[in-house]
Design an enzyme around this catalytic site. Structure first.
Site, short mmCIF file in Angstrom:
data_model
loop_
_atom_site.label_atom_id
_atom_site.label_comp_id
_atom_site.label_asym_id
_atom_site.label_seq_id
_atom_site.Cartn_x
_atom_site.Cartn_y
_atom_site.Cartn_z
CB CYS A 80 -0.82 -0.10 1.32
SG CYS A 80 -1.95 1.47 1.29
CB CYS A 127 -2.42 3.45 8.20
SG CYS A 127 -3.52 4.23 6.96
CB CYS A 158 -1.81 -0.62 8.27
SG CYS A 158 -2.21 -1.57 7.03
CB CYS A 200 -15.57 -8.38 5.11
SG CYS A 200 -16.74 -8.33 6.79
CB CYS A 249 -19.24 -5.58 4.26
SG CYS A 249 -18.52 -3.81 4.85
CB CYS A 291 -19.03 -1.33 8.26
SG CYS A 291 -18.36 -2.29 9.33
NE ARG A 338 -18.46 -6.76 12.00
CZ ARG A 338 -18.28 -6.45 11.06
NH1 ARG A 338 -17.24 -6.23 10.24
NH2 ARG A 338 -19.39 -6.01 10.38
S1 SF4 Z 1 -4.98 0.87 6.42
FE1 SF4 Z 1 -3.34 -0.09 5.56
S2 SF4 Z 1 -4.04 -0.87 3.42
FE2 SF4 Z 1 -5.67 0.73 4.35
S3 SF4 Z 1 -4.73 2.51 3.67
FE3 SF4 Z 1 -3.86 2.41 5.70
S4 SF4 Z 1 -1.70 1.54 4.87
FE4 SF4 Z 1 -3.11 1.18 3.26
#
Ligand code: SF4
Length: 401
Positions: free
Chosen positions: A65, A69, A72, A109, A142, A202, A272
């Site tokens: 990605c 974040c 993540c 999901c 979802c 959600c 959840r």
């Molecule tokens: S949560 Fe993870 S997969 Fe989703 S946008 Fe952020 S870095 Fe990317």
């Protein structure tokens, strides 16, 4: 305890507590914990009986990605040794989904890493949903593809999606310390786009990222105001190779208080227990079922959960039952709000109309004056509890369901 009597009474009426009452839930002591769970349990049973909705995650595209974040394992620069693969073919995703449904899941999901989908990605997911619904027309789908552009939510709705997931994750005040490549407002916008297109919204949170009680309460009230129909409560899984790898500051007791606070603020909304359930609640998971009415079956996106059969046994042993495909999840009045939003007529302010990771136990010994324990400072690193997913979608091995 006046606080719990008040919260129970409000919850049974579907009323939202005050911010001070929500904060007070997070400040309760371990001696009060079972009373807190019991009070939240009354509210849960009022609106959801003893049903547990099972949801099954299919990671359509894993890792790589461009977003940052911090929590993540799929983020830009992540050193976590997760599975990395590009889009699954519709038949591959449908096979994984089928395993989840066969295991008892009512909702599938479909999740893909990335900032947001291209129009070509919407085509791919459209084909994937068709393959899943061909095999099982009843299954709820979802979709979770990141930030949506104009008209993409409408396309997903028209293609048969039932819901869209996009979590707010944390408070507006702290969002910028967690992610720099997009904003809290971007996330709100996508939840509103989904809601405005008639998709069930959600949206949830991640606890355990170093946030304050005020941050938790802020994001939970924001989710209520957004009109989220389901609120996934994630407990940070501190993956090695991510910036938050050392954030082991949750205890099972803290997780239960957080779940209870979320329940009181969202009495009639699907709550959840999401990622981190096994890692942080551990042997206290069954108590969580007295508060939340929904869990994920089996594995998560990039980590492994307990065996699907263990999830089912836990539900049965705790005296709950798996929600069937023909049963409505939300109470009737909540469904009315969702239908009003889908029709473009604003129902309530809450509908957001407008277009859409244990503290050391004393082990039963008597301590006349126990030293105060400051939460978040005594949790040892438990990276042994995090198991990277090596089965299911994107592998040759059978899914855990
Ligand atoms: S949560 Fe993870 S997969 Fe989703 S946008 Fe952020 S870095 Fe990317």
């Amino acid at each position: 305890m006046d606080l719990l009597d008040t919260l129970t009474a409000k919850g049974l009426r579907g009323e939202v507590p005050t911010r001070e009452e929500a904060l007070a839930v997070l400040a309760t002591t371990d001696d009060e914990l079972l009373d807190v769970v019991a009070a939240a349990g009354k509210v849960r049973r009022r609106w959801f009986g003893r049903r547990v909705k099972l949801n099954y995650l299919v990671n359509l595209k894993s890792g790589l990605c461009p977003e940052d974040c911090s929590y993540c394992s799929q983020r830009l620069g992540s050193k976590a040794e997760i599975l990395k693969y590009t889009w699954l073919k519709p038949e591959q995703a449908a096979d994984a989904a089928r395993a989840g449904v066969a295991g008892g899941a009512k909702r599938v999901c479909l999740v893909a890493s990335g900032r947001g989908p291209t129009d070509r990605d919407i085509d791919r997911v459209t084909d994937t949903m068709a393959a899943i619904k061909d095999a099982d027309p009843e299954v709820e789908i979802c979709v979770c593809l990141g930030l949506l552009s104009d008209n993409q939510a409408e396309r997903l709705k028209a293609a048969g999606a039932d819901a869209y997931n996009h979590n707010l994750n944390t408070s507006e005040n702290t969002y910028g310390t967690i992610t720099k490549t997009h904003t809290y407002a971007d996330r709100v916008d996508t939840v509103q786009k989904a809601h405005g297109a008639g998709l069930s919204a959600c949206s949830g949170l991640i606890a355990g990222m170093g946030e304050s009680d005020e941050d938790l309460v802020d994001v939970v009230f924001a989710l209520r105001e957004l009109g989220s129909d389901s609120v996934p409560v994630n407990f940070l899984i501190p993956f090695e190779g991510t910036p938050l790898a050392k954030e082991w500051n949750l205890t099972p007791q803290r997780c239960l208080r957080i779940l209870a606070m979320v329940r009181f603020v969202n009495p009639d909304t699907e709550v959840r227990i999401a990622g981190g359930r096994e890692v942080h609640l551990r042997s206290m998971q069954p108590l969580g079922l007295h508060i939340a009415n929904s869990i994920f079956l089996g594995d998560y996106l990039t980590s492994e959960g307990q065996a699907g059969q263990t999830d089912l046994d836990m539900i049965k042993d705790a005296g709950f039952e798996v929600e069937g495909a023909g049963e409505a999840t939300l109470p009737r009045h909540r469904a009315d709000v969702a239908e009003a939003a889908a029709a473009g007529s604003c129902g309530t302010a809450a509908s957001a109309c407008g277009s859409g990771g244990g503290c050391g136990p004393c082990g039963g010994h008597s301590h006349p004056e126990p030293a105060p324990v400051e939460e978040g400072t005594d949790e040892e690193l438990r990276s042994d509890l995090v198991k990277v997913r090596r089965r299911g979608a994107g592998t040759e091995l059978a899914p855990n369901a």
